[in-house]
Design an enzyme around this catalytic site. Structure first.
Site, short mmCIF file in Angstrom:
data_model
loop_
_atom_site.label_atom_id
_atom_site.label_comp_id
_atom_site.label_asym_id
_atom_site.label_seq_id
_atom_site.Cartn_x
_atom_site.Cartn_y
_atom_site.Cartn_z
N LYS A 185 0.85 -1.20 0.00
CA LYS A 185 0.00 0.00 0.00
C LYS A 185 0.88 1.25 0.00
O LYS A 185 1.75 1.40 0.86
CB LYS A 185 -0.89 0.00 1.24
CG LYS A 185 -1.85 -1.19 1.28
CD LYS A 185 -2.61 -1.25 2.59
CE LYS A 185 -1.72 -1.50 3.76
NZ LYS A 185 -2.46 -1.76 5.01
N THR A 202 -7.98 9.11 9.04
CA THR A 202 -7.48 7.92 8.33
C THR A 202 -7.12 6.79 9.29
O THR A 202 -6.60 5.76 8.87
CB THR A 202 -6.22 8.26 7.51
OG1 THR A 202 -5.28 8.86 8.41
CG2 THR A 202 -6.52 9.21 6.39
N GLY A 238 -5.88 0.73 7.32
CA GLY A 238 -5.20 -0.53 6.99
C GLY A 238 -6.00 -1.73 7.47
O GLY A 238 -6.23 -2.69 6.71
N CYS A 239 -6.47 -1.66 8.73
CA CYS A 239 -7.27 -2.77 9.29
C CYS A 239 -8.53 -2.95 8.45
O CYS A 239 -8.94 -4.08 8.12
CB CYS A 239 -7.71 -2.45 10.72
SG CYS A 239 -6.40 -1.95 11.80
#
Ligand SMILES: Cc1ncc(COP(=O)(O)OP(=O)(O)O)c(N)n1
Ligand SMILES: Cc1nc(C(=O)O)sc1CCOP(=O)(O)O
Ligand SMILES: [Mg+2]
Length: 569
Positions: free
Chosen positions: A248, A281, A285-286
């Site tokens: 990412k 933000t 990711g989770c």
């Protein structure tokens, strides 16, 4: 393929029964541990192990409780193995919300509890390793998990327990989000764990989703500054064993786009989207990894799952741009895209009361056009004259215009405490957060509208018969509209039920009723005089909106109704 009914029969007959030859070693191990008296041997023929476990669990319960597994609806299921975030932006809490948003069941194994907010991580307490093992076994031995997604794995012992348990209870896919550092920069898994990740966990993964820092850490500090670097990293990480690697690039310097690289060992996919500028933000990711897991659990291939997940996170970030929760630099976002409507203005929807039906004004686009009025002006005049509820019935309006008018009317209605419903168009009601909808017998069924709108919105249903009134009640409606009481020019080919039909429906209805059709100042009193307690008011179109002064006509009708005995009020 053997069915659950077959196994039930065997059990009830107390016969020995046979499944054929599991090729899977852990399936064999699981089965041989069973304490089922009449189980001779087990054969697995093209059955997925998860399904077998369901059947065996049923057998295991004994003959006293034999259920027909075939009638149960299989729900896609993600198990997240991660840490708790007290601020609920990331970790287990983000995973639960992302899975809920993607309509997938999510169970949880908690590896650590963090004291965390939008400022950072104030404390971490790891869950004892044997208790992580116990949670894993509880869920995996019973609940037909499709996909496991990992987040914070704070000790080497926990990583090993997870990998061993997954060998005992295999699942369709393993999604590894190699969490090491929180978005605030706090360390959640130390460098000592890296080699266990590389040697034990990554080779088992179907996909890993490192950000630039995590990819760099896994690659012994490799510098990652360009999209080409990300491609190289993806290839090197793929060599460690995962089937797919998603690097990412959210932290990539000097990029106006959010660029991610997906590598499946053969092809690179460069996934680009406009970067969303927001402080909210925390937990992206989770949530991305959970969403990938959710799509895999539904059966989608990896590339589609990643694309959907990326789109989902972007949409949620875009929606949540201005949300203000906490005072730190990184706020949570709204996974379910539902929070803003509560905080936008101080005039909230109040609960529905049957007395709202007292003077029900229903707009008509043709009439407004004829008199050269905007919908909002017409609604304002009706409210000033005493309307207690408003329905926008705009059969000819373009959707875009309808939505704009609905928003304008909603502002007026909310500031006067008058509920605003939308005729027919559940989509428009959702889009403008109206107070509810009115649907007829050929519109969206009320129970479907209820599922879409949620429990707090008002739903009215048109009914001409006692059976329809009963169904409206079963479907979760709040009121029914009954008509046409008198002939009307407003609605084509409308059947007139008369005062007798109205009385019959009211008597049968468990819901409050509003009468509609050909009603105005001259006959509203007669309608209300039928004397049924649940008849709460009249709904009127032309008698208000096809007149020179909406204000005057509404006032007149209001005083007629006040003079009548409306529903015992
Ligand atoms: C209060 C109220 N009652 C009945 C109706 C009619 O709804 P429906 O049968 O769906 O017909 P249309 O209004 O859509 O033509 C109503 N709108 N409001
Ligand atoms: C929209 C509507 N529904 C009806 C029903 O019988 O369900 S009658 C009707 C039209 C009501 O308009 P007016 O007040 O101008 O007669
Ligand atoms: Mg309708």
């Amino acid at each position: 393929m053997a069915s659950a009914a077959f196994f039930s029969t065997c059990l009830l007959a107390n016969k020995n029964y046979l499944f054929l030859a599991p090729t899977n070693a852990s399936a064999k191990g699981y089965i041989s541990n069973l304490r089922v008296p009449n189980l001779a041997s087990i054969v697995l023929r093209n059955e997925r192990f998860v399904r077998l476990r369901g059947l065996v669990a049923m057998v295991d319960e004994g003959a006293s409780k034999v259920s027909d597994d075939d009638s149960r609806m299989k729900i896609p299921h993600v198990l997240t193995v991660a840490g708790s975030d007290s601020g609920a932006g990331a970790g287990i809490q983000a995973d639960l919300k992302a899975c809920a948003a993607r309509r997938v069941y999510c169970s949880t194994v908690i590896t650590a509890v963090t004291a965390q907010n939008t400022v950072g991580v104030q404390g971490v307490s790891n869950v004892p390793e044997d208790f992580v093992a116990e949670q894993l076994k509880s869920v995996l031995s019973d609940m037909e998990v499709d996909v496991v997604k990992t987040g914070m794995l704070p000790s080497i012992g926990i990583v090993k327990i997870l990998c061993n348990t997954l060998k005992e209870f295999p699942v369709q896919a393993l999604v590894v989000d190699p969490v090491m550092v929180s978005t605030s920069g706090d360390v959640l898994a130390g460098p000592s764990i890296l080699s266990t990740f590389r040697e034990v966990l990554l080779p088992m993964a179907d996909i890993i989703t490192p950000n630039l820092k995590e990819a760099s850490a896994l690659l012994n500090g490799m510098q990652l500054e360009t999209v080409d670097d990300m491609r190289s990293a993806a290839r090197l990480l793929h060599n460690m064993g995962p089937k797919n690697v998603l690097v990412k690039g959210g932290d990539l310097p000097d990029s106006s786009d959010a660029v991610d690289i997906l590598y499946d060992g053969l092809n690179f996919y460069e996934l680009r989207s406009p970067r969303i500028r927001t402080r909210n933000t925390h937990g992206t990711g989770c949530s991305l990894a959970s969403c990938i897991a959710a799509e895999l659990a539904k059966g989608y291939p990896v590339v589609s799952a990643v694309k959907v997940a990326k789109r989902y996170v972007e949409t949620a970030l875009g929606y949540s741009k201005e949300i203000g929760i906490g005072n730190g630099p990184q706020g949570p976002f709204d996974h379910l895209l539902r929070l803003k409507s509560h905080s936008q203005d101080c005039h909230r929807q109040r609960p529905f009361s049957p007395s709202d039906l007292f003077l029900y004004a229903v707009t008509d686009s043709r009439m407004n056009k004829r008199w050269g009025r905007s919908i909002a002006d017409a609604v304002k005049a009706a409210i000033d004259g005493g309307a207690t509820i408003v329905q926008l019935r705009e059969k000819d309006a373009e959707t875009k215009d309808f939505l704009e008018s609905a928003k304008a009317c909603l502002r007026i209605c909310r500031s006067h405490g008058v509920p605003l419903l939308i005729n027919d168009r559940v989509d428009v009601a959702i889009a403008c957060d109206a107070d509810g909808v009115h649907v007829g017998q050929s519109d969206m069924p009320a129970h479907v509208a209820r599922t879409l709108l949620g429990p707090e919105k008002i739903i009215g249903v048109s009914c001409k018969t006692p059976e329809q009134a009963q169904q409206a009640w079963v479907d979760g409606a709040d009121y029914i509209g009954c008509g046409g009481v008198y002939p009307t020019n407003t609605k084509e080919n409308n059947t007139t039920v008369g005062l007798d039909g109205l009385k019959t429906v009211c008597t049968a209805s468990k819901l409050p009723v509003v009468a509609i059709g050909g009603i105005g100042v001259s006959n509203a009193g007669a309608v209300m005089e039928i004397g049924v307690p649940n008849l709460k008011g009249v709904a009127v179109v032309s008698a208000l909106f096809d007149r020179e002064s909406i204000l005057t006509e509404t006032k007149k009708l209001h005083s007629v109704l006040l003079g009548s005995n409306v529903g015992g009020t």
